[in-house]
Motif scaffolding. Structure first.
Motif, short mmCIF file in Angstrom:
data_model
loop_
_atom_site.label_atom_id
_atom_site.label_comp_id
_atom_site.label_asym_id
_atom_site.label_seq_id
_atom_site.Cartn_x
_atom_site.Cartn_y
_atom_site.Cartn_z
N ASP A 190 0.84 -1.08 -0.02
CA ASP A 190 0.02 -0.05 -0.05
C ASP A 190 0.92 1.02 -0.07
N ILE A 191 0.30 2.24 0.12
CA ILE A 191 0.82 3.54 0.13
C ILE A 191 1.99 3.76 1.39
N HIS A 192 1.62 3.20 2.42
CA HIS A 192 2.34 3.32 3.56
C HIS A 192 3.51 2.58 3.37
N LEU A 193 3.58 1.46 2.46
CA LEU A 193 4.78 0.64 2.38
C LEU A 193 5.66 1.19 1.20
N PHE A 194 5.24 1.88 0.42
CA PHE A 194 5.82 2.43 -0.64
C PHE A 194 6.68 3.83 0.14
N LEU A 195 5.94 4.41 0.78
CA LEU A 195 6.71 5.57 1.63
C LEU A 195 7.84 5.08 2.64
N THR A 196 7.68 3.73 3.16
CA THR A 196 8.43 3.17 3.98
C THR A 196 9.84 2.73 2.99
N LEU A 197 9.53 2.39 2.14
CA LEU A 197 10.85 1.99 1.20
C LEU A 197 11.26 3.25 0.45
N LEU A 198 10.73 4.35 0.28
CA LEU A 198 11.27 5.46 -0.34
C LEU A 198 12.02 6.45 0.79
N PHE A 199 11.57 6.35 1.74
CA PHE A 199 12.20 7.01 2.76
C PHE A 199 12.27 6.31 4.09
N PRO A 200 13.47 5.49 3.88
CA PRO A 200 13.58 4.48 5.07
C PRO A 200 14.05 5.04 6.56
N ILE A 201 14.64 6.11 6.38
CA ILE A 201 15.03 6.77 7.70
C ILE A 201 14.07 7.43 8.14
N SER A 202 13.19 8.28 7.79
CA SER A 202 12.25 9.09 8.24
C SER A 202 11.08 7.92 8.53
N MET A 203 10.74 7.10 7.85
CA MET A 203 9.72 6.16 8.10
C MET A 203 10.17 4.71 8.93
N ASP A 204 11.48 5.02 9.60
CA ASP A 204 11.65 4.06 10.64
C ASP A 204 11.73 2.65 10.07
N HIS A 205 12.27 2.37 8.61
CA HIS A 205 12.35 1.10 8.10
C HIS A 205 13.20 0.25 8.69
N TYR A 206 14.38 0.88 9.29
CA TYR A 206 15.35 0.15 9.98
C TYR A 206 15.47 1.27 11.26
N TRP A 207 14.93 0.80 12.50
CA TRP A 207 15.00 1.44 13.43
C TRP A 207 16.37 1.94 14.16
N PHE A 208 17.25 1.13 13.77
CA PHE A 208 18.61 1.39 14.33
C PHE A 208 19.19 2.44 13.50
N MET A 209 19.11 2.36 12.09
CA MET A 209 19.42 3.34 11.32
C MET A 209 18.86 4.79 11.63
N THR A 210 17.87 4.81 11.76
CA THR A 210 17.07 5.97 12.08
C THR A 210 17.69 6.49 13.35
N ALA A 211 17.87 5.74 14.47
CA ALA A 211 18.47 6.45 15.64
C ALA A 211 19.89 6.84 15.19
N TYR A 212 20.74 6.03 14.57
CA TYR A 212 22.00 6.39 14.34
C TYR A 212 22.11 7.63 13.58
N VAL A 213 21.22 7.73 12.55
CA VAL A 213 21.28 9.09 11.73
C VAL A 213 20.83 10.28 12.54
N ILE A 214 19.91 10.13 13.54
CA ILE A 214 19.54 11.24 14.31
C ILE A 214 20.78 11.63 15.24
#
Length: 383
Positions: free
Chosen positions: A118-142
């Motif tokens: 769905d749309i949420h999945l596509f957003l997760t794939l396109l914006f992996p950091i902002s959508m917390d696709h990989y939580w560890f990488m989101t935390a690291y980038v912040i």
């Protein structure tokens, strides 16, 4: 440990012992995801644990330090480095490529169920950091975005100042949840930037001032083993209380949450043990060659399209014995590790080829030069 750590860590060459620890931590991460997402861990709050279930939870207890360990290693080396926009851009590109490429493969091959596309999945794939696709990488980038401030602070603070700051962070985000058998509103079990900040500050303190208790041989291993045994023992004890009283069902796993004090202490102990380890020769060269690709292991097997699929491919559904738990988990973790390293090596070769291909394009060269100037600016400001 403090003086020795300072001298060794300031060298230009990779520390093979720490790179080996990075590999071990990623193997543990793969083992955790195999046990948990492969449904090998029976619910702690229910009857019928059985020998295989008990073995699985014991193995979980000894691997649960993995995420804190990876955070600790990252923080230890990050805290004395300079902010590099090139590193941030490269990391973002690496995460984005894995997210989009594997996500597309998962959708096209049917690995990802159609009802979940769905749309949420596509957003997760396109914006992996902002959508917390990989939580560890989101935390690291912040954390890395804030590093120009954090790095300057930890480098200039006195021992007492940094020690006090670390204590305050742990008093706020670790110790209360380690003691109270209830869920606090700000407690995200360590799956966030706040806990990464705590571990970063602790690693920075160890880097700058050391921990005298862990300087003696064997104490790191002892701290790791004792912490993991306490994690297992306390979890089983809380399980018995839950089964007998019908209470605390939601808190039975509290000792295995990343921001509990025991997994943190276990990670610190294992870090100290490996720091004393000395490896050289061909094995050290092999470790140093492989370690830079360990992040690819995580980005591969934790992609949203594969996250709950690869465990069955590795035989998780056929494990019903103690030997099966131990050998099956070890084999699955090793298989995922090898696949992840090989895939990330291919990614690295692809990006190098593309870099050479695009180097003749002026706009590409100008962007690279601009990024280098930012890197130089931050390096010069710390000089």
């Amino acid at each position: 440990m403090s003086n020795e750590m300072q001298n060794n860590a300031q060298g230009k060459e990779r520390m093979a012992n720490m790179e080996l620890l990075r590999c071990v931590a990623m193997l543990m991460v793969a083992a955790l995801h195999f046990l948990g997402k492969g449904n090998i861990l029976p619910p702690l709050a229910e009857e019928g644990l059985g020998p295989a279930g008990a073995a699985a939870w014991l193995l979980e207890s000894f691997c649960i330090v993995a995420v804190n360990l990876y955070m600790f290693i990252s923080g230890y080396f990050l805290c004395t480095s300079s902010f590099k926009l090139s590193r941030l851009a490269g990391l973002w590109l690496q995460v984005w490529l894995y997210s989009v490429t594997l996500g597309a493969v998962g959708i096209l091959t049917g690995i990802m169920p159609g009802e979940e596309v769905d749309i949420h999945l596509f957003l997760t794939l396109l914006f992996p950091i902002s959508m917390d696709h990989y939580w560890f990488m989101t935390a690291y980038v912040i954390l890395y975005l804030l590093f120009p401030f954090l790095g300057a602070a930890v480098k200039k603070m006195t021992k007492r100042q940094l020690q006090t700051a670390v204590i305050l962070l742990f008093l706020a985000f670790c110790l209360p949840k380690s003691i109270l058998p209830l869920r606090l509103e700000i407690d995200n079990k360590g799956y966030d930037f706040l806990w990464y900040l705590c571990v970063f500050a602790a690693a920075a303190y160890v880097r700058r001032f050391g921990i005298p208790f862990l300087e003696k041989k064997g104490r790191g291993v002892l701290l790791y083993v004792c912490s993991c045994l306490l994690i297992s023992g306390c979890s089983m004890g809380l399980r018995l209380i839950c089964l007998r009283t019908g209470r605390l069902e939601t808190r039975v796993g509290m000792f295995m949450e990343y921001n509990h004090i025991l997994p943190f202490l276990g990670a610190a102990g294992l870090f100290a043990a490996f720091y004393r380890l000395r490896i050289s020769g061909a094995f050290a060269r092999l470790v140093n060659r492989i370690a830079p690709y360990t992040l690819g292991v995580y980005l591969l097997h934790e992609n949203i399209s594969l996250r709950y699929a690869w465990q069955e491919w590795m035989g998780a559904g056929r494990i019903h014995s103690v030997a099966g738990v131990i050998l099956g988990t070890a084999a699955a973790a090793a298989g995922v590790f090898v696949c992840g390293v090989l895939v990330d090596m291919l990614r690295g070769l692809l990006l190098k080829g593309l870099d050479r291909l695009f180097s003749g394009i002026s706009i590409y060269r100008r962007q690279k030069d601009a990024i280098k100037r930012v890197d130089t600016f931050f390096s010069a400001s710390e000089g």
